[in-house]
Enzyme design. Structure first.
Site, short mmCIF file in Angstrom:
data_model
loop_
_atom_site.label_atom_id
_atom_site.label_comp_id
_atom_site.label_asym_id
_atom_site.label_seq_id
_atom_site.Cartn_x
_atom_site.Cartn_y
_atom_site.Cartn_z
N CYS A 114 -12.95 9.06 71.06
CA CYS A 114 -11.73 8.40 71.52
C CYS A 114 -11.80 6.89 71.30
CB CYS A 114 -11.50 8.70 73.00
SG CYS A 114 -12.70 7.88 74.08
N ALA A 159 -14.46 5.08 73.14
CA ALA A 159 -15.78 5.27 72.52
C ALA A 159 -15.98 4.30 71.36
CB ALA A 159 -15.94 6.71 72.03
N ARG A 166 -25.57 6.85 72.35
CA ARG A 166 -25.67 6.36 70.97
C ARG A 166 -26.97 5.56 70.90
NH1 ARG A 166 -23.10 1.77 68.49
NH2 ARG A 166 -22.46 2.09 66.34
N HIS A 192 -12.40 0.44 67.33
CA HIS A 192 -13.10 -0.56 66.51
C HIS A 192 -12.21 -1.80 66.36
CE1 HIS A 192 -14.98 3.09 64.24
NE2 HIS A 192 -15.65 2.83 65.35
FE1 CFM Z 1 -19.52 2.82 61.17
FE2 CFM Z 1 -20.04 5.15 60.96
FE3 CFM Z 1 -18.81 4.19 63.12
FE4 CFM Z 1 -21.37 3.62 62.63
FE5 CFM Z 1 -22.13 5.61 64.29
FE6 CFM Z 1 -20.76 7.08 62.60
FE7 CFM Z 1 -19.57 6.19 64.75
MO1 CFM Z 1 -21.36 8.00 64.96
S1 CFM Z 1 -21.42 3.67 60.53
S2 CFM Z 1 -19.77 2.38 63.28
S3 CFM Z 1 -23.18 3.77 63.81
S4 CFM Z 1 -18.09 4.44 61.15
S5 CFM Z 1 -22.74 7.31 63.29
S6 CFM Z 1 -20.44 7.12 60.38
S7 CFM Z 1 -19.36 8.05 63.86
S8 CFM Z 1 -21.17 6.06 66.13
S9 CFM Z 1 -17.82 4.97 64.94
#
Ligand code: CFM
Length: 592
Positions: free
Chosen positions: A77, A80, A111, A210
């Site tokens: 989500c 997260a 994580r 993000h």
């Molecule tokens: Fe970038 Fe990723 Fe992500 Fe990531 Fe991650 Fe991920 Fe993630 Mo899991 S590199 S930041 S450190 S998009 S592994 S493939 S899904 S936490 S949001």
């Protein structure tokens, strides 16, 4: 000859991809097979999210759209993506989740964004999970007072430099104004306190989180400290979160070359490092999806250019080092980088040669996040393994097709929901790092700034691409492709392994890592070798392949002998009878 392999590489096709030993199915037929069970509306949507790759002209993929309810997505989500992914790793500030306790608990050390106490960084708050623990009374009467009290209490105990507050779904629904609570607390406590409206429902996935996190970090931290580090060749590593120690491996490698990291955003990073990261000479971007916003905003406001790098895979690490050295146009640095690559490759070559004897020609499939499903293909390729199918959970079209499609991406209501900051050059702090002539010379030499080619251009033709894969599609994929390993996450790991296929968690790395840089690559090759070649998979017989045990009735639904009465009722044959007082124990499903 490259650093990596003699050319031509034995076992590779004319495009340089490993040749699998198994015969692969027709990807278009697999796609049809996967799609055929869906009702028409779902079929229409999923058809756009499942494609057969053409690297020379990547087809348009349906990405960053709402998940079809019920497909059992792997996505997370918005909360997260904000609290967990981008900001959570900053280890010397407090992270307070405003909401019911579940959200705080879920984001507590799940994580593996590691941080270490060091003499210059004695504080690590990451082992704490802080939450306002909202109850019904706050949902009804408002939670602002409880939040203000929580901030005060946390400050008194820990005396941090800053506190970040994260809104969860109910906070947005009841309308608590976390930002005004943070402003008040900032005045009262005299430290930096800021909030993130990252309610879980804000976007279609963690990707929205993000963007919200990038905006908040940019507004509330970047630019607060103007003293640059004294070292030369200063860079920030953006989109690297130190999962399993990756940032440490990259940092060590860069140090060997004489390249200084001002800040990693945000693996094992301090508040102060982020506050001064605008003083670096260059931003290098690992995970484009999670942090491209920050790279763009820093360039506009402070003049820090950005380039895409990838330290996952030996050949990619060498390429990235050379790219950074080329940017600085310094002979000594370039020579040092070549020396380091030669040393690292000399150590790695015997490992690759050994692992290849057991892994070459095997196949992999990967369904991960927003960048790793691309980056990790290089690690498999290093040891002669072909990625036959891949997809992201939540990436956008540019992560698949390359940034040149950005102007043609339709902004829908869900994306419009997320604030786009209007950023301008800072009248005092903007400083162009290169002259226009230097930039033009670099670009003329093939150097590309702010560019990401995406996953599809680097994948073999005819690879199956699946965005936001469903459980049904994963099961079909295993049945039809029989990959030797799947890289994925915890939500589907055990489903995959019950099929007798090893699953490497590429989010948390299970308990392993680092996998970045040359040293990390060696770890990955060895682990994949062990996972694929252990005999344990031959001992796994999926339960549905075993003959039915009449004593076990669980999982047989309406055919379950215990459901005779229901069957008859449906068939209209039975009179409704009162149930017996106590159900016989023998009828209890075996799973209880
Ligand atoms: Fe970038 Fe990723 Fe992500 Fe990531 Fe991650 Fe991920 Fe993630 Mo899991 S590199 S930041 S450190 S998009 S592994 S493939 S899904 S936490 S949001």
């Amino acid at each position: 000859m490259s650093d990596f392999n003699e050319e031509p590489v034995p076992g590779s096709d004319s495009d340089g991809f490993p040749v699998p030993t198994a015969t692969l199915p027709d990807p278009a037929a697999v796609r049809e097979e996967m799609l055929k069970i869906y009702p028409s509306k779902t079929l229409k949507k999923r058809s756009k999210q499942m494609l057969v790759n053409d690297p020379s002209a990547p087809p348009e993929i349906g990405a960053n759209t709402r998940t079809v309810p019920g497909i059992i997505t792997q996505r997370g989500c918005t909360y997260a993506g904000c609290r967990g992914v981008v900001i959570g790793p900053i280890h010397d500030i407090l992270h307070i989740t405003h909401g019911p306790i579940g959200c705080g608990y879920y984001s507590w050390l799940t994580r593996r964004n590691l941080a270490q106490q060091r003499p210059d960084q004695p504080i690590n708050f990451l082992q704490y999970a802080m939450s306002t623990d909202m109850m019904e009374s706050e949902i009804i009467f408002g939670g602002e007072k409880k939040l203000a009290a929580a901030i005060r209490e946390a400050y008194e105990i820990f005396k941090p430099k800053a506190i970040a507050v994260y809104a969860t779904c109910p906070v947005g629904l009841i309308g608590d104004d976390i930002h005004s609570v943070c402003r008040e607390a900032k005045k009262e406590l005299g430290i930096n306190v800021f909030g993130f409206s990252c309610e879980g429902y804000k976007g279609v996935s963690q990707s929205a989180g993000h963007h919200i996190a990038n905006n908040g970090v940019f507004k509330h931290m970047v630019g607060l400290l103007d003293e640059p580090d004294p070292e030369p060749f200063r860079i920030n590593v953006l989109g690297e979160y130190n999962i399993g120690g990756d940032a440490w491996a990259i940092d060590t490698l860069l140090k060997k070359c004489g390249i200084h990291v001002t800040a990693t955003l945000s693996g094992d990073v301090t508040y102060d490092q982020i506050c001064k990261c605008h003083t670096a000479d260059l931003n290098v971007v690992m995970c484009h999806r999670s942090i491209n916003y920050m790279a763009e905003m820093m360039e506009t406001k402070y003049g820090v250019p950005w380039i895409k790098v990838n330290f996952i895979g030996a050949e990619q690490s060498a390429k990235s080092l050379r790219k950074i050295a080329a940017y600085f146009q310094d002979k000594q640095l370039t020579d040092r980088v070549e020396e380091v690559i030669a040393q690292e490759m000399a150590e790695l070559r015997p490992v690759i040669a050994d692992v290849k004897t057991r892994c070459e020609g095997k196949t992999a499939a990967m369904f991960v996040g927003g960048s790793r499903a691309h980056h990790y293909q290089h690690l498999f390729k290093d040891i002669g393994m072909l990625t036959v199918a891949a997809g992201y959970e939540f990436a956008h079209r540019d992560d698949y097709e390359g940034r040149d499609v950005l102007p043609s991406i339709k902004i829908d209501a869900d994306s419009r929901n997320i604030e786009e900051l209007e950023v301008e050059a800072d009248p005092e702090k903007f400083q162009a790092r290169k002259t226009p002539e230097q930039l033009a010379a670099l670009e003329a030499g093939g150097f590309s700034f702010k560019d990401y080619e995406g996953m599809m251009r680097e994948m073999r033709k005819e690879t199956l691409i699946i965005d936001d894969i469903s459980h049904h599609e994963i099961e079909k994929l295993i049945e039809l492709y029989k990959p030797d390993i799947i890289g994925s996450g915890i939500k589907d790991k055990f489903v995959i392994e019950k099929f007798g296929v090893p699953c490497k968690q590429l989010h948390s790395y299970d308990y392993g890592g680092p996998y970045a840089a040359f040293t990390g690559a060696a770890n990955f090759y060895k682990e994949v070798d062990r996972m694929i070649n252990t005999k344990v998979w031959q001992l796994v017989t999926p339960s549905w392949k075993k003959p039915a045990d009449p004593a076990h009735t669980f999982g047989r639904g309406i055919d379950n002998p215990a459901n005779k009465a229901i069957r008859e009722l449906i068939a209209g044959q039975a009179k409704v009878k009162k149930p017996a007082k106590a159900a016989p124990a023998a009828d209890a499903p075996c799973g209880e």
